[in-house]
Design an enzyme around this catalytic site. Structure first.
Site, PDB file in Angstrom:
ATOM      1  N   ASP A  23     -23.613  -6.775 -26.930  1.00 48.62           N
ATOM      2  CA  ASP A  23     -23.386  -5.655 -26.012  1.00 48.62           C
ATOM      3  C   ASP A  23     -24.712  -5.021 -25.585  1.00 48.62           C
ATOM      4  O   ASP A  23     -24.921  -3.818 -25.722  1.00 48.62           O
ATOM      5  CB  ASP A  23     -22.487  -4.617 -26.677  1.00 48.62           C
ATOM      6  CG  ASP A  23     -21.830  -3.674 -25.667  1.00 48.62           C
ATOM      7  OD1 ASP A  23     -21.766  -4.039 -24.473  1.00 48.62           O
ATOM      8  OD2 ASP A  23     -21.379  -2.586 -26.072  1.00 48.62           O
ATOM      9  N   GLY A  32     -18.421   6.986 -28.044  1.00 49.06           N
ATOM     10  CA  GLY A  32     -17.986   5.717 -27.477  1.00 49.06           C
ATOM     11  C   GLY A  32     -16.502   5.560 -27.661  1.00 49.06           C
ATOM     12  O   GLY A  32     -15.779   6.531 -27.922  1.00 49.06           O
TER      13      GLY A  32
END
Length: 350
Positions: free
Chosen positions: A216, A98
């Site tokens: 998220d 990420g």
């Protein structure tokens, strides 16, 4: 020996051999005494230093995490960097990455498979580390990823999770391999993934000790175990908000396409932002396509939720389900799931 009636005193004389007489040693000189004291002190100091080093080496603790975040009340295992380096074969098998982390597959000495998240970067490193420790350290739920432990040595920050053999929902839902999609993510599996994800969010928002906003929710952060049971993951943006949601959050940001309008409009942030993200994800589970897709050839489907709402209203529910599972899908379940997804993202209903 003398005896007298007027004076009854006895005088006794005893002869003792010279070898049996007591001996008196001469006390040591002051210089020798000083030498003995100095040597003894040095020996004691050396022994204490050695003992302190051995204790430090055995029980060395990581540097304290920022005190602005409470330490978890659970018994998370504290790994050393060397343990995790060996478990991951020097971080060889990469599962994904990420913005501020990379995830590697590993195996503990007892054979347990784990996923080791190696946090990187500067500004976000400690912030994300503290958030995940605080969020996951105290909670356990069937639909939340399990945090096994962590490592904090020097500048290194690593998190150890259960390994999910079926990867992320994203990798299966949007795979280009249509055969794999039909075989793995049939409608029944998709519906169960949607239900499990919803249960995980209900726990975070309503049932755990400190209510948590994930922040998220998206297919990339829904991991699947060996039975395709969903596990919400990646709590790097999660926020502990207490029981009354009185704190206004202003710094958390989600992902484009799943971001609730509250973040943009400056309204108080509540668990409703997760509801919005779940709604967008639910529509993607149903359709097998991105909710926002500017690359599609049909311009009417750029924003899929609006198109889906029209189809459901007109009684054309079958058209919103992924064509690869449409034949075996329960259309009533599809319709209900579609309506729920649309209600989740409708501002007036949240």
């Amino acid at each position: 020996m003398h005896n007298s009636e007027s004076n009854s005193r006895w005088t006794v004389s005893i002869r003792v051999a010279a070898s049996a007489s007591p001996k008196f040693h001469k006390p040591p000189s002051s210089s020798k005494l000083k030498t003995i004291i100095i040597v003894s002190a040095l020996a004691l100091a050396l022994a204490l230093s050695l003992l302190s080093f051995l204790m430090w080496q055995k029980y060395q603790l990581p540097p304290p995490v920022d005190t602005s975040v409470d330490s978890p009340d659970c018994f998370l295992r504290m790994f050393s960097c060397m343990e995790l380096k060996l478990a991951t074969t020097n971080f060889r098998s990469k599962l994904g990455s990420g913005g501020f982390d990379c995830v590697f597959k590993g195996s503990l000495p007892d054979g347990t498979l784990v996923a080791v998240k190696k946090l990187e970067g500067s500004r976000q490193l400690d912030k994300q580390f503290r958030a995940e420790i605080s969020s996951l350290g105290n909670i356990q739920h069937a639909n939340l990823i399990r945090l096994r432990g962590f490592c904090a040595e020097g500048s290194k920050r690593l998190l150890v999770y259960d390994y999910m053999p079926n990867g992320s929902l994203n990798s299966l839902l949007f795979t280009s391999n249509s055969k794999k999609k039909r075989k793995v993510l049939d409608w029944k599996t998709r519906f169960q993934i949607a239900l499990g994800t919803a249960r995980g969010l209900v726990y975070l928002h309503e049932e755990c000790r400190d209510r948590i906003i994930h922040g998220d929710v998206k297919p990339e952060n829904i991991l699947l175990d060996g039975n395709f049971s969903p596990k919400l993951a990646d709590f790097g943006l999660a926020k502990l908000v207490g029981r009354d949601f009185s704190r206004v959050l202003t710094t958390t940001r989600g992902t484009r396409g799943y971001l609730a309008p509250e973040w943009i409009s400056g309204l108080p942030i509540s668990p409703k932002v997760d509801v919005y993200s779940f709604g967008m994800t639910l529509l993607e589970i149903i359709s097998g396509r991105r909710s926002v897709d500017l690359d599609t050839e049909d311009s009417s489907k750029y924003y899929f939720p609006a198109w889906a709402a029209t189809q459901i209203y007109q009684g054309k529910t079958t058209s919103i389900v992924d064509e690869h599972v449409a034949a075996e899908a329960d259309i009533e379940e599809v319709r209900r799931a579609g309506v729920v997804g649309l209600l989740c993202i409708e501002r007036r209903k949240r």
